[in-house]
Every structure is written in C-alpha cells, then in structure tokens.
Design a protein around this motif. Structure first.
Motif, mmCIF file in Angstrom:
data_model
loop_
_atom_site.group_PDB
_atom_site.id
_atom_site.type_symbol
_atom_site.label_atom_id
_atom_site.label_comp_id
_atom_site.label_asym_id
_atom_site.label_seq_id
_atom_site.Cartn_x
_atom_site.Cartn_y
_atom_site.Cartn_z
ATOM 1 N N SER A 31 4.099 5.931 -6.278
ATOM 2 C CA SER A 31 3.840 5.535 -4.896
ATOM 3 C C SER A 31 4.302 6.637 -3.961
ATOM 4 C CB SER A 31 4.600 4.240 -4.592
ATOM 5 O OG SER A 31 4.614 4.018 -3.197
ATOM 6 N N ARG A 38 1.348 1.596 3.922
ATOM 7 C CA ARG A 38 -0.108 1.750 4.013
ATOM 8 C C ARG A 38 -0.688 2.247 2.695
ATOM 9 N NH1 ARG A 38 1.468 4.061 8.951
ATOM 10 N NH2 ARG A 38 0.997 2.736 10.723
ATOM 11 N N PHE A 39 0.001 3.200 2.094
ATOM 12 C CA PHE A 39 -0.464 3.728 0.809
ATOM 13 C C PHE A 39 -0.516 2.616 -0.224
ATOM 14 C CE2 PHE A 39 0.428 5.498 -3.395
ATOM 15 C CZ PHE A 39 -0.565 6.467 -3.499
ATOM 16 N N GLU A 40 0.543 1.807 -0.264
ATOM 17 C CA GLU A 40 0.621 0.746 -1.262
ATOM 18 C C GLU A 40 -0.400 -0.355 -0.998
ATOM 19 O OE1 GLU A 40 4.680 -0.437 -1.504
ATOM 20 O OE2 GLU A 40 5.294 1.483 -2.328
ATOM 21 N N ALA A 41 -0.709 -0.558 0.284
ATOM 22 C CA ALA A 41 -1.705 -1.574 0.608
ATOM 23 C C ALA A 41 -3.112 -1.105 0.265
ATOM 24 C CB ALA A 41 -1.621 -1.909 2.098
ATOM 25 N N LEU A 42 -3.316 0.200 0.435
ATOM 26 C CA LEU A 42 -4.658 0.758 0.236
ATOM 27 C C LEU A 42 -4.974 0.989 -1.243
ATOM 28 C CD1 LEU A 42 -6.896 1.587 2.226
ATOM 29 C CD2 LEU A 42 -6.133 3.942 1.960
ATOM 30 N N PHE A 43 -3.979 1.467 -1.980
ATOM 31 C CA PHE A 43 -4.221 1.792 -3.383
ATOM 32 C C PHE A 43 -3.351 0.918 -4.268
ATOM 33 C CE2 PHE A 43 -4.934 5.705 -0.966
ATOM 34 C CZ PHE A 43 -6.265 5.922 -1.262
ATOM 35 N N ASP A 44 -3.970 0.427 -5.312
ATOM 36 C CA ASP A 44 -3.242 -0.452 -6.205
ATOM 37 C C ASP A 44 -3.549 -0.052 -7.644
ATOM 38 O OD1 ASP A 44 -1.577 -2.430 -6.931
ATOM 39 O OD2 ASP A 44 -3.040 -4.061 -6.735
ATOM 40 N N ARG A 60 -3.518 4.386 -7.572
ATOM 41 C CA ARG A 60 -2.373 5.177 -7.118
ATOM 42 C C ARG A 60 -2.230 6.448 -7.960
ATOM 43 N NH1 ARG A 60 2.402 0.696 -6.198
ATOM 44 N NH2 ARG A 60 1.310 -0.527 -4.635
ATOM 45 N N VAL A 78 -4.152 10.450 8.769
ATOM 46 C CA VAL A 78 -4.206 9.312 7.839
ATOM 47 C C VAL A 78 -3.514 8.099 8.453
ATOM 48 C CG1 VAL A 78 -3.374 8.482 5.593
ATOM 49 C CG2 VAL A 78 -4.423 10.729 5.773
ATOM 50 N N LEU A 128 -5.440 4.599 9.197
ATOM 51 C CA LEU A 128 -5.051 3.385 8.479
ATOM 52 C C LEU A 128 -4.333 2.372 9.368
ATOM 53 C CD1 LEU A 128 -3.783 4.872 5.099
ATOM 54 C CD2 LEU A 128 -6.034 3.975 5.644
#
Lengths: 206, 64
Positions: free
Chosen positions: A131, A136-142, A146, A201, A205
């Motif tokens: 991560s 935002r990163f965690e919400a967008l990519f799972d 990731r 970004v 986002l």
C-alpha cells in the motif's frame, strides 16, 4: 509503524554518501551497481587489467605513439607554455582503477537490506504492506491491483533511472552536492514531476 | 567557432589521465575537444554498453 524524523534521515544519508566516497574512493550510485551487475550478465566479466604507475605510463606512451606518431611529441599549437616538469616524487600516481566485482555489489545490496530492516525494527517493527499508505490509494485499488500499480511504478522508476543515467543516490545525493548540471536537471525533473503528480492525483481523487 | 567539447569529459576516467602530460594531450585535441563523436568510449556509453577503463578513444585496449 513510526517513521524516523526527517533530519535523522538526512544525517544518515549524508554519512553513507560521504563514507562511501572516503572508503571506496568513488561516488555512491545504487542504480550504477545494478547496471554493473546487469552488464556483467549481458557482456561478461570485465577483463580490464588494473594498471598503475610505470606500466600504465609505458602502455599509454606506446599507444599514443602508435596512434599519432611524431605529432604526439609536438606541443599542440594552442597549448599554453608547458609548466616545469615536477620532481618524480611530486608527480601524481597514474592509475586505472579496475571496476568492483559482483561480490562487492552483492555486499552493498545486502547492507542496504539489512540497514532497512534494522531501521524498521528500531522504529517499531516490520510490517509488509502493498500500500502507499493513503486512504485514496486503498479505496481505489484493492487486492492484486495494488501490486500491479506498485509494479508499474517500479518499472517507471527503473526506466527513468536508466534513461537519465542515475537515480536518487547518484543524481540526487552525490550529483547535486557536486553541482553537476545533469544531476541538478535530473533531480529537479523527477522531484518536480513527483510533486506535481501527487497533487494532481490528490485533486483527481478528491 | 571552436567545437563544443565532449559532454562526458568530467566523468571520463581516461580524460583525467590525458591531462597528465603534454604527450598525452594529443588525445584531448583530437578527440575530447574536437571530434568526440568518433571516440569509442563515447560511442559505447551512448549505446549503454560498458566502457572498459583501459579503452582508448581509438578503440585500442591498454594492456600490461
């Protein structure tokens, strides 16, 4: 996990960069070591002999005379008045330094990993997470997404490093501190791009 | 107007050696400070190939 204070990071990086130069008599360059290892696989081991002193002087003189003949013995027309020849004991030693072997590169990378491990252990414990520590990163990519994003980011860093002939250690630490124009430009480019991209970004986002 | 010098001069180990004596200066005038594009060291660096420390600009390898 708690990160170390930024100023300690600066002191540590400076110590490593200056220490590397003092101990190895060469600038620290992480990507340069990677390139050397890759080149060894692609082109085989470096067969250049370590030459120094009289044997290097003799080899150079013979090669120069073979290439240019008498022209080499004449002073160039635009050359300034030659300085008096220094005494043999005062002359700097001519040396061709043989590049380090793969063992030294491996030792460097081993130290890099051990240093990183010690750092996180002292700061509260090792935690491996795919991560970027951003909501935002965690919400967008799972899940595998990731890993894919991180892998793509790593490839982009590697591509840029090879394209500009250096990375954050070679250009950012050592090149900038020596006011090398290429390093100043490269560091301004990759840091500037990183700052602009992170803001862009975050805005996209939001 | 004089030709621009080789952009790799500052990092070239061989260039440093060419400053050692008047006899070796001919390499600088013929390659580093003029037609550096034909220098074997420069060409290999541009191709991303390793540049042996004992390689001279004309492609000759210094040996013992």
């Amino acid at each position: 996990m708690q990160f170390w204070p930024w100023y300690l990071g600066g002191v540590a990086l400076t110590t490593v960069a200056v220490g590397h130069w003092l101990l190895m008599n060469r600038m620290m360059a992480v990507s340069g070591r990677v390139t050397a290892l890759v080149n060894r696989v692609r082109f085989g081991p470096d067969k250049a002999p370590a030459l120094s002193g009289k044997e290097l002087e003799d080899a150079l003189l013979a090669a120069t005379l073979a290439a240019f003949g008498d022209e080499a013995l004449k002073a160039p027309p635009t050359a300034p008045e030659p300085a008096p020849e220094p005494a043999p004991s005062a002359r700097p030693q001519l040396t061709l330094t043989k590049p380090q072997g793969p063992g030294m590169h491996a030792l460097f990378f081993f130290g890099l990993a051990i240093g990183g491990l010690l750092s996180v252990l002292l700061a509260g414990g090792l935690e491996v997470s795919p991560s970027l520590r951003g909501a935002r990163f965690e919400a967008l990519f799972d899940g595998p997404g990731r890993y894919a994003v991180l892998l793509l980011g790593g490839l982009c860093v590697g591509f840029g490093t090879r394209m500009t002939g250096g990375c954050t250690s070679g250009h950012g630490l050592c090149g900038v501190s020596r006011f090398q124009p290429a390093s100043l430009l490269a560091t301004a480019a990759f840091f500037g791009t990183g700052i602009v991209t992170s803001f862009a970004v975050a805005l996209l986002l939001a | 107007m004089a030709d621009p010098p080789c952009p790799h001069m500052k990092s070239c180990e061989m260039y440093e050696i060419f400053t050692f004596s008047e006899t070796l200066a001919v390499w600088k005038t013929r390659y580093c400070q003029s037609d550096y594009s034909r220098c074997e060291r420069y060409q290999r660096a541009l191709k991303g190939q390793p540049v042996p420390v004992n390689l001279l600009p004309n492609g000759h390898l210094l040996e013992k």
